[in-house]
Design an enzyme around this catalytic site. Structure first.
Site, PDB file in Angstrom:
ATOM      1  N   ILE A  64      -5.992   7.412  -2.344  1.00 23.96           N
ATOM      2  CA  ILE A  64      -7.198   8.129  -2.952  1.00 23.96           C
ATOM      3  C   ILE A  64      -7.745   7.220  -3.899  1.00 23.96           C
ATOM      4  CG2 ILE A  64      -6.351   9.383  -4.685  1.00 23.96           C
ATOM      5  CD1 ILE A  64      -7.807  11.845  -3.602  1.00 23.96           C
ATOM      6  N   GLU A  88       4.663   8.539  -9.407  1.00 25.80           N
ATOM      7  CA  GLU A  88       3.893   9.740  -9.619  1.00 25.80           C
ATOM      8  C   GLU A  88       4.080  10.974  -8.648  1.00 25.80           C
ATOM      9  OE1 GLU A  88      -0.808  10.016  -9.046  1.00 25.80           O
ATOM     10  OE2 GLU A  88      -0.123   8.273 -10.023  1.00 25.80           O
ATOM     11  N   VAL A  89       4.202  10.795  -7.482  1.00 20.88           N
ATOM     12  CA  VAL A  89       4.402  11.899  -6.446  1.00 20.88           C
ATOM     13  C   VAL A  89       5.831  11.813  -6.016  1.00 20.88           C
ATOM     14  CG1 VAL A  89       3.614  12.948  -4.377  1.00 20.88           C
ATOM     15  CG2 VAL A  89       2.006  11.579  -5.875  1.00 20.88           C
ATOM     16  N   HIS A  93       7.346   7.633  -0.608  1.00 22.12           N
ATOM     17  CA  HIS A  93       6.494   7.000   0.023  1.00 22.12           C
ATOM     18  C   HIS A  93       6.307   5.516   0.029  1.00 22.12           C
ATOM     19  CE1 HIS A  93       5.221   8.096  -4.068  1.00 22.12           C
ATOM     20  NE2 HIS A  93       4.403   7.132  -4.327  1.00 22.12           N
TER      21      HIS A  93
HETATM   22  P1  5GP Z   1       3.369   6.363  -6.952  1.00 19.02           P
HETATM   23  O1  5GP Z   1       2.841   6.099  -8.523  1.00 19.02           O
HETATM   24  O2  5GP Z   1       4.256   7.674  -6.895  1.00 19.02           O
HETATM   25  O3  5GP Z   1       4.111   5.326  -6.352  1.00 19.02           O
HETATM   26  O4  5GP Z   1       1.854   6.454  -6.374  1.00 19.02           O
HETATM   27  C1  5GP Z   1       1.270   7.437  -5.934  1.00 19.02           C
HETATM   28  C2  5GP Z   1       0.132   7.149  -5.208  1.00 19.02           C
HETATM   29  O5  5GP Z   1      -0.461   8.388  -4.552  1.00 19.02           O
HETATM   30  C3  5GP Z   1      -0.917   6.560  -6.204  1.00 19.02           C
HETATM   31  O6  5GP Z   1      -1.423   5.338  -5.637  1.00 19.02           O
HETATM   32  C4  5GP Z   1      -2.265   7.629  -6.125  1.00 19.02           C
HETATM   33  O7  5GP Z   1      -3.277   7.154  -6.116  1.00 19.02           O
HETATM   34  C5  5GP Z   1      -1.865   8.391  -4.745  1.00 19.02           C
HETATM   35  N1  5GP Z   1      -2.306   9.718  -4.728  1.00 19.02           N
HETATM   36  C6  5GP Z   1      -2.211  10.733  -5.517  1.00 19.02           C
HETATM   37  N2  5GP Z   1      -2.506  11.754  -5.307  1.00 19.02           N
HETATM   38  C7  5GP Z   1      -3.190  11.689  -3.966  1.00 19.02           C
HETATM   39  C8  5GP Z   1      -3.864  12.281  -3.044  1.00 19.02           C
HETATM   40  O8  5GP Z   1      -4.085  13.425  -3.241  1.00 19.02           O
HETATM   41  N3  5GP Z   1      -4.430  11.646  -1.951  1.00 19.02           N
HETATM   42  C9  5GP Z   1      -4.242  10.460  -1.714  1.00 19.02           C
HETATM   43  N4  5GP Z   1      -4.556   9.865  -0.617  1.00 19.02           N
HETATM   44  N5  5GP Z   1      -3.563   9.768  -2.576  1.00 19.02           N
HETATM   45  C10 5GP Z   1      -3.090  10.181  -3.715  1.00 19.02           C
END
Ligand code: 5GP
Length: 123
Positions: free
Chosen positions: A36, A101-102, A106
């Site tokens: 996103i 973050e999530v 992934h």
């Molecule tokens: P992390 O920091 O966990 O490796 O990355 C999480 C990623 O998820 C970030 O790049 C963020 O932009 C993406 N992200 C967070 N919320 C959403 C969402 O609702 N939809 C999509 N498509 N990406 C998301």
């Protein structure tokens, strides 16, 4: 990071169809969609459909079929999105030190521009 899965995380909600996503690829075991907040012209997130929290959690507990499908899907996306020739980065952040973050495993597939060095020196 604990491997206790939080069903309320945003990717769990995407998998349940509660919030929309811009799907790039889908198989029995794997879903890929555009980030996103893209960091480059190509920024795809690839996730297993199973409940795994981190890279290590997935690779320790998932079935061979899930693991192969996940990585084959990543390879297919790299080819289809045209990032193989010039190069790309495949990143998976896990836990606090990596600022995950999530909390659903992934892999980021990022390309389409020069990405610089992977990490800044520790300071
Ligand atoms: P992390 O920091 O966990 O490796 O990355 C999480 C990623 O998820 C970030 O790049 C963020 O932009 C993406 N992200 C967070 N919320 C959403 C969402 O609702 N939809 C999509 N498509 N990406 C998301």
């Amino acid at each position: 990071m604990t491997h206790e899965y939080d069903d309320t995380n945003i990717f769990a909600r995407i998998l349940r169809g509660e919030i929309p996503n811009d799907t790039v690829a889908e198989t029995d075991h794997t879903l890929a969609f555009n980030d996103i907040t893209p960091q480059a012209p190509v920024h795809v997130l690839v996730i297993p459909k199973g409940k795994y929290v981190t890279y290590d959690d997935f690779h320790a507990k998932a079935s061979d079929a899930e693991i192969v499908d996940f990585h084959r899907t990543c390879a297919r996306i790299c080819a289809e999105r045209g990032i193989v020739a010039d190069g790309y980065r495949a990143i998976s952040n896990a836990g606090r030190n990596a600022v995950q973050e999530v909390p659903h495993f992934h892999q980021h597939l990022i390309g389409g521009r020069s990405l610089g060095r992977m990490l800044a020196p520790a300071g």
